[in-house]
Design an enzyme around this catalytic site. Structure first.
Site, PDB file in Angstrom:
ATOM      1  N   LEU A   1       0.070  -4.673  -7.763  1.00  0.00           N
ATOM      2  CA  LEU A   1       1.282  -4.871  -6.966  1.00  0.00           C
ATOM      3  C   LEU A   1       2.447  -3.988  -7.445  1.00  0.00           C
ATOM      4  CD1 LEU A   1       1.336  -8.709  -6.201  1.00  0.00           C
ATOM      5  CD2 LEU A   1      -0.027  -6.906  -5.189  1.00  0.00           C
TER       6      LEU A   1
ATOM      7  N   ASN B   1       2.857  -0.671  -4.009  1.00  0.00           N
ATOM      8  CA  ASN B   1       3.967  -1.405  -4.618  1.00  0.00           C
ATOM      9  C   ASN B   1       4.372  -2.536  -3.695  1.00  0.00           C
ATOM     10  OD1 ASN B   1       6.294  -2.284  -5.810  1.00  0.00           O
ATOM     11  ND2 ASN B   1       7.377  -0.335  -5.702  1.00  0.00           N
ATOM     12  N   CYS B   2       4.068  -3.755  -4.104  1.00  0.00           N
ATOM     13  CA  CYS B   2       4.403  -4.905  -3.264  1.00  0.00           C
ATOM     14  C   CYS B   2       5.530  -5.728  -3.866  1.00  0.00           C
ATOM     15  CB  CYS B   2       3.176  -5.798  -3.077  1.00  0.00           C
ATOM     16  SG  CYS B   2       1.811  -4.975  -2.272  1.00  0.00           S
ATOM     17  N   VAL B   3       6.278  -5.140  -4.762  1.00  0.00           N
ATOM     18  CA  VAL B   3       7.415  -5.845  -5.358  1.00  0.00           C
ATOM     19  C   VAL B   3       8.647  -4.972  -5.185  1.00  0.00           C
ATOM     20  CG1 VAL B   3       6.078  -7.220  -6.976  1.00  0.00           C
ATOM     21  CG2 VAL B   3       6.757  -4.918  -7.611  1.00  0.00           C
TER      22      VAL B   3
END
Lengths: 428, 157
Positions: A209, A241-243
């Site tokens: 993530l 990138n999930c943040v």
């Protein structure tokens, strides 16, 4: 390397029985797209919803945003190393469905990142309130391990964007942009007299993530890499990138990197744009030293006079940013840093987690902690409950009148450190 | 090879400590060099422990801040320290400054104790912290294992 990007203007997306483009409307076959995406057995279901600019609609939590495109002169039509075989991109003709975007949503872990508001106050802060968005909400099969889940959603978004791009195959573009840089050895005459500028793009590379992919290779596995800017514009970079919603570089933003586009605009006028170095932001200090030292050595070898450095994320990457600046300046290479700030709700806290006297030219893309009030949405695509778990949100975010108070942190692209966003500065 | 301490208040790290240090010949041969230093309560305890170790000569291997805003105030944190030379900071005081700045930012962010987070949210923070640790251990295996250990140069910094 010469890339011609033809833009097909899209004003609306309509879900129906067939896929095609007619008078600015992208028609999408629900059944065909569903069938394509669910070929991946890691996914159990996909829900498709269209969100248009002005709709009182909130999309949350957002995983990635991708611009639908089609490469005409390359047998690689997808994302090399990710959804398609390996091969180089960045030359030939590519069509872009300008005004359309694929937005992937759905929970992977409870800490979810990013919302897009299509109207009102929230819309001011995200560039994706101005695109017609096909939101895809995925349900994974049961007991899918998080690494598999993330990969499945990432690939599905890219495949959807490729599928939609195919609709443009027989169309003439409304506008065409040409991107061409001669090899370094061929830069002579007036061009050779201009200041030589390199763009150093920092990429987050710190675990699930928090990842980025260069031609499908996890950026954690790479040394700083010289790359032609056309390759970035043409799909060589994919976001994992999930943040950090506010400053994560979505795949869409990679495809439309503002810094690259602006450097191209000025190339040959007041600067000589040499190219791009991609550098991973690693977790260990040894990794940071490796990235920063190697990037500096590479840029010095190339003969840059100046470097524009952009960051992704904040916190420990601030150390990489300042270290890159320090090492380059010590080599006599001028730097400009582009970063957002974590300066508290009032903007008065220390902006970055690190500092250096060499950092004298710094562009701020905004304060991630700036509070905003978002009106209640008439429709929510995804999971409104996840707002409590967004950075910049909390259990107290929900107000009695249905509005939401959160930080810019929570809004996709609000403080984009590559400048693909809406915030600006005004001097009084 | 130099010794490492994994300082953490994340129970997922404690549960997975053995698994994290298997699966490669490097970790199989050097597992005893990676000691888990579990601090069962708050992130502040992790920072305090790290500061105490720093005064005994231990250095930061990983940066004490995460890479994204949502995790700066996370109720769990894992740091790795080692006995070697500082890999990033020229002076000891700078190493300590990095740690103190991380602690300050954690305090300014949510900074609540573990029990105040919902169980689902807490599990997510723990997972993300664990994945970050996995990434750091992969880096250690690649870089530090091949750099000659405690006597290696930190680079031109």
């Amino acid at each position: 390397m010469k890339l011609e990007v033809g833009e097909i203007e899209i004003d609306d997306i309509q879900l129906g029985d067939e896929t095609g483009i007619e008078e600015g409307v992208l028609h999408v076959s629900r059944s065909e797209l569903r069938k394509l995406l669910l070929e991946d057995k890691r996914l159990a279901a996909v829900e498709m919803t269209v969100a248009r600019p002005g709709d009182k609609t909130r999309i949350i939590p957002v995983k990635d945003v991708i611009e639908p495109r089609l490469r005409l002169d390359n047998e690689i039509t997808g994302y090399p190393g990710v959804t398609d075989k390996m091969g180089r991109v960045g030359s030939g003709r590519t069509l872009a469905l300008k005004g359309a975007a694929v937005v992937t949503t759905g929970d992977i872990v409870a800490i979810q990142e990013g919302l897009i508001d299509m109207w009102g106050e929230g819309a001011r802060y995200t560039p994706f309130s101005q695109t017609c968005n096909l939101a895809l909400t995925f349900t994974p099969r049961r007991n899918l391990e998080p690494h598999q889940h993330e990969e499945a959603v990432r690939e599905a978004g890219l495949k959807a964007a490729e599928y939609l791009g195919e609709a443009a195959r027989d169309l003439e573009p409304d506008t065409t942009h040409l991107y061409e840089l001669p090899p370094l050895s061929a830069r002579s005459g007036e061009l050779a007299e201009l200041p030589r500028v390199v763009y150093l793009e920092m990429l987050i590379a710190q675990g699930l993530l928090h990842d980025s992919y260069i031609y499908g290779v996890d950026a954690k596995e790479t040394l700083p890499t010289w790359i032609h800017p056309n390759e970035i514009l043409d799909g060589a970079l994919v976001s994992g990138n999930c943040v950090a919603a506010c400053d994560k570089i979505t795949t869409y933003q990679h495809q439309n990197n503002s810094i690259i586009l602006d450097l191209y605009d000025r190339h040959g006028k007041d600067l000589n744009f040499l190219g791009v170095v991609l550098t991973p932001e690693l977790t260990t200090f040894t990794g940071k030293v490796r990235s920063c030292e190697h990037a500096t050595g590479l840029i010095k070898s190339i003969g840059a006079d100046g470097v524009i450095i952009s960051e992704e994320g904040y916190g420990n990457p601030d150390s990489d940013l300042l270290q890159n600046c320090k090492l380059l300046e010590q080599e006599g290479i001028k730097t400009v840093l582009i970063t957002d700030e974590c300066a508290g709700n009032d903007g008065f806290s220390q902006s970055l987690a690190d500092t250096s006297p060499e950092a004298r030219a710094v562009i701020s893309t905004g304060n991630v902690s700036h509070p905003v009030r978002l009106d209640p949405a008439e429709r929510v695509i995804g999971n409104i409950g996840s707002l409590a778990n967004l950075a910049g949100g909390s259990g107290e975010s929900f107000q009695d009148d249905g509005s939401i108070v959160c930080e810019l942190n929570a809004i996709i692209g609000s403080t984009s450190e590559i400048g693909y966003h809406n915030l600006t500065a005004r001097q009084y | 090879m130099k010794r490492f301490k994994i300082i953490s208040n994340n129970p997922l790290v404690a549960e997975n400590h053995h698994r994290l240090l298997t699966g490669s010949s490097f970790f199989e041969h050097n597992r005893e060099k990676f000691q888990l230093d579990f601090q069962p309560e708050t992130v502040q305890q992790v920072f305090s422990r790290a500061e105490k170790l720093m005064k005994s000569g231990w250095k930061l291997t990983t940066h004490p801040l995460p890479a994204s805003g949502g995790l700066i105030g996370s109720p769990c944190r894992t740091l790795i320290m080692d006995e070697g030379e500082s890999q990033f900071c020229r002076l000891e005081e700078e190493d300590l400054q990095v740690l103190k700045e991380a602690a300050r930012r954690w305090q300014e962010s949510r900074g609540e104790i573990i029990s105040q987070s919902s169980s689902e949210e807490l599990q997510a923070y723990r997972q993300l912290d664990l994945w970050s640790l996995e990434s750091a251990l992969q880096e250690i295996e690649k870089f530090i294992s091949k750099s000659g250990g405690a006597n290696s140069e930190a680079g031109s910094w």
